[in-house]
Each structure stands twice: as C-alpha cells, then as structure tokens.
Write a protein that holds these residues in place. Structure first.
Motif, short mmCIF file in Angstrom:
data_model
loop_
_atom_site.label_atom_id
_atom_site.label_comp_id
_atom_site.label_asym_id
_atom_site.label_seq_id
_atom_site.Cartn_x
_atom_site.Cartn_y
_atom_site.Cartn_z
N GLU A 1 31.03 3.94 39.43
CA GLU A 1 30.36 4.15 38.15
C GLU A 1 29.64 2.87 37.74
O GLU A 1 30.19 1.78 37.87
CB GLU A 1 31.36 4.53 37.05
N THR B 1 27.96 1.52 34.23
CA THR B 1 27.69 1.72 32.81
C THR B 1 26.70 0.65 32.37
O THR B 1 26.91 -0.54 32.63
CB THR B 1 28.98 1.62 31.98
N THR C 1 26.33 6.11 31.52
CA THR C 1 27.14 5.93 32.73
C THR C 1 26.59 6.82 33.83
O THR C 1 26.43 8.03 33.65
CB THR C 1 28.61 6.27 32.46
N LYS D 1 27.24 7.99 37.84
CA LYS D 1 28.49 8.14 38.60
C LYS D 1 28.25 8.75 39.97
O LYS D 1 27.41 9.63 40.14
CB LYS D 1 29.46 9.02 37.79
N LEU E 1 23.70 7.28 42.33
CA LEU E 1 24.48 7.77 41.19
C LEU E 1 23.61 8.67 40.33
O LEU E 1 22.38 8.57 40.34
CB LEU E 1 25.00 6.60 40.35
#
Length: 302
Positions: free
Chosen positions: A144, A146, A168, A170, A195
């Motif tokens: 992850e 952020t 975020t 992921k 992500l």
C-alpha cells in the motif's frame, strides 16, 4: 605562425581538461548500479530498513531497496480551464523519517511501514506465510502507498477540491514467493508493482530496485541466503569499471598530445634538412646567401 600553433595547442589542452572533468563526474556516478532522479533528488544507495523485536536489538524483519513511483491524478490547466491527467513522479529517500512494523509470530501478520516527506507518504508492506508440499513459504501479500494530496507542493494542480485528501493505492496478491528461512533478492532489474486506489480511478506504479527482503528467521541481524528473481538468473551484460570513462578520456588526451608532439618535432626536423625551394641549403652560410647556388631548372620540352 608559432603563436598560432601555441594558441591552438592551449585550446586543445583546455578542451581536454573539460572533457576529463565531465568524464570523471560521470565515472563517479556510474560507481553505483542505479542513479534515480525524482523530487527528492538522487538516491545513490538503497535504504536499509529493519523492524526489531520489542525491547531488544534483534532484527525480526529486514528490507533493502530503492524505490521510485509515479501517481496519476486529475489536474486542471489554469489557462485553458480544462482537466487532464497529470503524472506525479517521485523517489523514496534512502533515509526515511519513520520505520515501523510488527514481527511475525503465531497469531500476528508481519508488516513494515516507511514514512517520509513529513508523513505525506507512507509505504506499507504486509507479508504472509503458508504451507506448501515442498515446505513453508512466505510472500508479500499487500503493498500500500498512502499519499496526501493536500500537499500543494507535491500536487499543485489538483482539479477538484474534494480530491485534496489522503488516498491509498493498494496491491493484493502473492509476490516474491520464497522458502521460509531465505531472503528474496532482485538486484539487476527493476520490479514494477502496480497499485490501484479505492475507486479504481488513479493508477500508481512502484519501481523497486536493488531489492532484498526477509520477514522471518533472521540471524545476527543479517540477510540469510537469497532466492534470486528470474531476472538475476539470466546472463548479465559485461560489468564495466566505474572509472572507464575517466580512463578513456586520459587515453584520448595522451593520444592527442602525443600526435601533436610528433607533428611538431617532424615540422622542426623537416625545416632543418629540407632546402628552401630553388636554393641548395648546403651552400647557405650566415652572410653568404648571395653566393648560394640555385637548382638548375629542368629543360622544358614544350
């Protein structure tokens, strides 16, 4: 004539010194496998990150890598008043401000988190173990990133005020499957991890280089023997010395100066032994130039 020749020689020396300094600088940069450019400048060496067993100095989770990333977001052109997709590029510094995490045990899942840039960025890596017919394996289960889009320095042209929040992105799956008790290493090729954010709108890509990971069974705070990635098993190209450019510049300068010296010596030698056109040099003495004997002219058959 001599003044022009000296000026030309000094010019060549000056250019050679400039070339030498540039190659020396480039050679120093190539002393590292990777030079990464990003918002935080150059990251010349991978960061070493460790999670410790609480209350001790014993490492239970260890990671080493460099990381660059790019983040897509909607931006607004203030001149045309139109939205477009902007790509934010950045580099995680090798010295982050916060390293934390949790060790592996029978009930808890091990993870590591890294924060930098005053907490505007946080990278979280969660590990997982499972049984296999060949033995216990570990892998990276969640990655992850952020990032805080309230940071106007990092995200200056955000299109919509509602986007100026923490987001975020992921990845969830099984990466870098490795036998328990070994580390995973990938040194020669970058590893890309894609992500997606919670709304599956923005794309985020991480690029890890010179990577080595181990979430369990670390002895003497050192990595165990490594399982290499596929790219590391492939034959690599020749490894050149980091000072190759400097050596080439020196050889080139020596060759140029040598050629100039030989040419200068040849010109002086020729000036001493060759006759002035139409005059026999052996008859020329100081103050006796008027008695010099001319070469006989060849008869003309025209």
């Amino acid at each position: 004539m001599m003044e022009n020749r000296r000026g030309f020689l000094f010019f060549l020396i000056f250019k050679g010194l400039i070339l030498f300094s540039r190659c020396e600088k480039k050679g120093k940069e190539n002393a590292f496998d990777v030079i990464l450019e990003g918002h935080h400048g150059k990251s010349e060496a991978p960061g070493n990150f460790s999670v410790f067993v609480p209350g001790t100095s014993r490492v239970c989770l260890k990671a080493r890598f460099t990381m660059t990333f790019d983040i897509e977001y909607f931006a607004r052109d203030p001149v045309k008043n139109k939205d477009y997709i902007e790509l934010k590029r950045g580099t995680m510094p090798s010295l982050v401000s916060v390293v934390g995490g949790r060790c592996m045990n029978e009930t808890d899942t091990p993870y590591m988190y890294l924060q930098w840039d005053y907490g505007y960025y946080t990278l979280n890596i969660t590990f997982h173990t499972h049984r296999h017919e060949t033995g216990d394996l570990w892998d990276v289960h969640v990655v992850e990133l952020t990032y805080d889009m309230n940071n106007t320095r990092e995200f200056p042209y955000v299109a919509h005020p509602s986007d100026r929040t923490k987001k975020t992105a992921k990845y969830e799956g099984h990466l870098f499957e490795t036998p328990v008790g070994m580390s995973y290493e990938c040194s020669f090729q970058p590893t890309q991890i894609s992500l997606t954010d919670e709304n599956d709108v923005y794309g985020v890509n991480l690029y890890l280089r010179r990577m080595q990971l181990q979430p369990t069974q670390i002895f003497d705070n050192q990595f165990s023997s490594a399982k290499p990635c596929v790219a590391d098993l492939e034959p690599q190209g020749p490894v050149y010395s980091p000072h190759l450019h400097t050596s080439m510049a020196l050889v080139l300068m020596i060759a140029v100066f040598g050629m100039l010296a030989v040419y200068s010596f040849y010109k002086r030698y020729r000036a001493k032994i060759l006759p002035i056109p139409g005059i026999i040099m052996s008859t020329i003495k100081t103050g006796d130039i008027q008695n010099a004997q001319l070469f006989p002219k060849e008869p003309s058959y025209e």
